[in-house]
Design a protein around this motif. Structure first.
Motif, PDB file in Angstrom:
ATOM      1  N   ARG A 217      43.660  -7.873  39.649  1.00 58.79           N
ATOM      2  CA  ARG A 217      43.752  -6.614  40.380  1.00 58.79           C
ATOM      3  C   ARG A 217      44.505  -6.759  41.700  1.00 58.79           C
ATOM      4  O   ARG A 217      44.671  -5.774  42.422  1.00 58.79           O
TER       5      ARG A 217
ATOM      6  N   GLY B 122      29.955 -12.038  41.559  1.00 60.15           N
ATOM      7  CA  GLY B 122      29.437 -11.568  40.285  1.00 60.15           C
ATOM      8  C   GLY B 122      30.488 -11.471  39.208  1.00 60.15           C
ATOM      9  O   GLY B 122      30.176 -11.166  38.060  1.00 60.15           O
ATOM     10  N   SER B 123      31.756 -11.725  39.553  1.00 60.42           N
ATOM     11  CA  SER B 123      32.845 -11.645  38.587  1.00 60.42           C
ATOM     12  C   SER B 123      33.450 -13.029  38.406  1.00 60.42           C
ATOM     13  O   SER B 123      32.865 -14.038  38.792  1.00 60.42           O
ATOM     14  N   ASP B 124      34.643 -13.095  37.820  1.00 54.55           N
ATOM     15  CA  ASP B 124      35.306 -14.372  37.581  1.00 54.55           C
ATOM     16  C   ASP B 124      36.804 -14.207  37.817  1.00 54.55           C
ATOM     17  O   ASP B 124      37.235 -13.278  38.511  1.00 54.55           O
ATOM     18  N   TRP B 125      37.621 -15.069  37.228  1.00 57.46           N
ATOM     19  CA  TRP B 125      39.057 -15.103  37.502  1.00 57.46           C
ATOM     20  C   TRP B 125      39.753 -13.787  37.200  1.00 57.46           C
ATOM     21  O   TRP B 125      40.836 -13.513  37.739  1.00 57.46           O
ATOM     22  N   ARG B 126      39.132 -12.956  36.369  1.00 66.69           N
ATOM     23  CA  ARG B 126      39.780 -11.689  36.028  1.00 66.69           C
ATOM     24  C   ARG B 126      39.895 -10.748  37.227  1.00 66.69           C
ATOM     25  O   ARG B 126      40.682  -9.809  37.206  1.00 66.69           O
ATOM     26  N   SER B 127      39.105 -11.020  38.290  1.00 65.89           N
ATOM     27  CA  SER B 127      39.262 -10.235  39.516  1.00 65.89           C
ATOM     28  C   SER B 127      40.662 -10.386  40.099  1.00 65.89           C
ATOM     29  O   SER B 127      41.185  -9.468  40.746  1.00 65.89           O
TER      30      SER B 127
ATOM     31  N   VAL C  14      37.994 -13.737  44.314  1.00 65.63           N
ATOM     32  CA  VAL C  14      37.179 -13.362  43.156  1.00 65.63           C
ATOM     33  C   VAL C  14      35.968 -12.589  43.652  1.00 65.63           C
ATOM     34  O   VAL C  14      35.256 -13.032  44.550  1.00 65.63           O
ATOM     35  N   GLU C  15      35.748 -11.421  43.094  1.00 62.83           N
ATOM     36  CA  GLU C  15      34.619 -10.606  43.519  1.00 62.83           C
ATOM     37  C   GLU C  15      33.318 -11.292  43.127  1.00 62.83           C
ATOM     38  O   GLU C  15      33.200 -11.883  42.060  1.00 62.83           O
TER      39      GLU C  15
ATOM     40  N   ASP D 171      34.149  -9.443  50.995  1.00 59.67           N
ATOM     41  CA  ASP D 171      32.775  -8.954  51.103  1.00 59.67           C
ATOM     42  C   ASP D 171      32.025  -9.581  52.268  1.00 59.67           C
ATOM     43  O   ASP D 171      30.822  -9.413  52.413  1.00 59.67           O
TER      44      ASP D 171
ATOM     45  N   HIS E 263      32.807 -17.694  49.627  1.00 59.74           N
ATOM     46  CA  HIS E 263      32.776 -18.026  48.201  1.00 59.74           C
ATOM     47  C   HIS E 263      33.050 -19.517  48.069  1.00 59.74           C
ATOM     48  O   HIS E 263      34.167 -19.973  48.326  1.00 59.74           O
TER      49      HIS E 263
END
Length: 594
Positions: A273, A265-270, A262-263, A504, A508
């Motif tokens: 991709r 600042g983002s959530d599971w929607r990462s 997970v990126e 990154d 996390h």
């Protein structure tokens, strides 16, 4: 300054985050200075009330404020034989018989929360919990009906304004019946307290018109802080010097993997991709790190780590990605010397020895150099000397010898005497590395047949199918065979603490319980916090239900200023802050938010 005491009391007090913040309120008007004092709190949770005493500095009261009908609806059973409904007199006793100037209520919000489905919120259980809010306000107003508190603050989730509209209208009508002007607002407690979290909350503020003529202004809003501003001041997660609340939560292996992808600042929607082929990640492979960076390769531009006694590629990052040409590109090998039988590299415009391989090992010596062949020559011990000449300088002939005899043992630093040789001179400083310092003693004092004593088995690794040795008090991986080759690998559903370096370059991970308390400003980042019990789940629930102390402090400071204005006879103060509570006549004629 003249100190003026402002007493505050808390209904549905939880662990005391709001009370802690109110105790730290700061208000001054002229020569008057507020001194906030908590006179008590009420909650149904005994553990929360024990925490309340730690944070607020006064005992709390365990009290169930349900009426009998609400109790049956919520619990699905009749109360115990010794149970009784709370009365206004119970509220007075919980305040130690004193009257508060400010009452703070943070009623249970599960029935109004957006985390609860609409259908479930309408069940008898949660409707009973919602009505408890109304009953708590009524008990408080009746407890001090003859001398009402000057200010009342009701805090809850923002959805209360829509999902609990009917209940909220009843509470507002009740407050107005007891002489209060009210206002409904939604604030970010993070902005009120300058926190590192955004926490939107509904606030119903009531001002007793007869007792408090001045307007009540909103607290100043401050920018939200970065989460690293708080966490960066704390010990690393898992460092139990900060206490058991700072342990890293054990998550399922598959959860750690998901977090890593997970990126920030983002959530599971990462995760949408990621490319998946045959149930496997197509573009990534999780590789475990080698111990201590084994076989690590440094980039050319970065510094190396600490150089150890055994700095080998296999036990650390002791290799480098050298951008200079590899073997064979001789033109870049500064001060390079070519063997006589190899070709030269490319000849370029710069041809000095310091800029490439522009020297050669020429086996031919000119005749003119013969007279210089003995300069600085060192004769081997087992060879004959060259001709003895009149010159005694080492640079002018074979005037040196490689003498194997050690006649300077008396002065050798850290000399170790051979067991079969005499010692050097014993001097007064023989313990400092000079003189008769040490001896190579062939006696080990160990029986050669007792193999267990020949080595302590340092960094020993046991097979899974063999027994361990006797467990000593100082057993550690580096002083014996205290490690095991465990063939079991975690399943995706196994709980564990894993460190996966995300794309990154960061870890996390979930917040520790102590970090959550620090984000709620319940504890300073450099301090420890002890809450009642041993359950992280219970701790987290009470922390999540708490009012951030710094936000409560900001609200208390503004309320204290309003009270000091009222008590000093002031009815108006020039202020650019928005008015929070207007007089009731204006409040009724002007729409909220207009």
């Amino acid at each position: 300054m003249t100190p003026v005491e402002i007493r505050h009391f808390h209904l549905f007090a939880g662990l005391g985050g709001g009370a802690r913040g109110f105790n730290r309120g700061e208000s001054r008007v002229g020569q008057l200075e507020a001194r906030f004092r908590c006179i008590g709190g009420i909650d149904v949770d005994p553990a929360a009330m024990r925490d309340f005493q730690r944070l607020a500095g006064v005992p709390g009261t365990v009290l169930d404020m349900f009426d009998r009908e609400q109790y049956r609806a919520f619990h699905g059973a009749e109360p115990a034989a010794d149970w009784r409904e709370a009365t206004p007199q119970d509220i007075q006793r919980a305040a130690g018989g004193e009257r508060p100037h400010i009452v703070f209520l943070s009623a249970p919000c599960k029935g109004f929360s957006g985390l609860l489905s609409e259908s479930k919120s309408k069940t008898a259980k949660y409707q009973a919990l919602n009505r408890l809010t109304l009953r708590g306000v009524w008990l408080m107003l009746e407890a001090w009906a003859d001398d009402p508190p000057e200010l009342v603050l009701f805090e809850n989730v923002p959805r209360l304004a829509t999902r609990g509209r009917a209940l909220l209208d009843q509470i507002t009508a009740m407050l107005r019946a007891y002489g209060y002007a009210t206002a409904e607002t939604t604030h970010d407690c993070g902005e009120l307290g300058g926190l590192a979290q955004s926490r939107k909350r509904f606030l119903l503020v009531a001002r007793h018109i007869a007792k408090v003529p001045p307007l009540l202004y909103e607290p100043e809003r401050r920018p939200l802080r970065a989460v690293g501003d708080v966490l960066g001041r704390m010990l690393m997660p898992g460092d139990l010097r900060a206490g058991p609340m700072h342990r890293v939560p054990a998550l399922q292996w598959k959860t750690w993997v998901r977090l890593a992808f997970v990126e920030a600042g983002s959530d599971w929607r990462s995760l949408n991709r990621l490319a998946i082929e045959g149930g496997q990640l197509r573009d990534y492979l999780i590789v475990p790190s080698m111990h201590n960076g084994g076989l690590g390769v440094h980039r050319w531009e970065e510094p190396t780590g600490v150089i150890a006694g055994a700095s080998r590629p296999g036990n650390g990052s002791f290799s480098v990605a050298d951008p200079r040409a590899p073997d064979g590109a001789l033109q870049y090998q500064n001060y390079g010397v070519l063997p006589w039988d190899q070709p030269s590299g490319t000849v370029i415009g710069v041809k000095s020895p310091g800029q490439g391989t522009y020297s050669v090992a020429d086996p031919r010596l000119p005749e003119s150099s013969a007279r210089h062949t003995q300069m600085f020559r060192v004769v081997r011990w087992d060879r004959h000397s060259a001709t003895v000449t009149g010159s005694q300088q080492v640079g002018s002939g074979a005037a040196c010898v490689a003498d194997p005899r050690n006649h300077g043992a008396d002065f050798a630093k850290y000399a170790v005497a051979d067991w079969q040789r005499p010692a050097g001179t014993v001097i007064s400083g023989s313990t400092t590395g000079q003189g008769a310092y040490a001896v190579a003693d062939p006696r080990s004092g160990m029986d050669a047949d007792r193999a267990a004593y020949l080595t302590g088995g340092h960094y020993g690794v046991m097979r899974m199918d063999q027994p361990a040795g006797a467990v000593s008090a100082a057993a550690c991986h580096d002083n014996g065979r205290w490690s095991v080759a465990d063939p079991r690998l975690p399943e995706s559903t196994d709980n564990l603490v894993a460190i996966i370096r995300a794309e990154d370059g960061t870890w996390h991970r979930p917040f520790t319980t102590l970090e959550l308390a620090a984000l709620q400003s319940l504890v300073d980042p450099e301090e420890q916090l002890e809450l009642d019990g041993l359950s992280d789940q219970a701790w987290r629930e009470r922390i999540g239900n708490a009012v951030p102390s710094d936000a409560a402090q900001a609200i208390a400071s503004e309320m204290g200023r309003t009270l000091l204005l009222a008590w000093s006879g002031e009815t108006f103060q020039l202020n650019a802050a928005p008015v929070w509570v207007r007089p009731v006549a204006v409040g009724l004629s002007v729409a909220q938010g207009a």
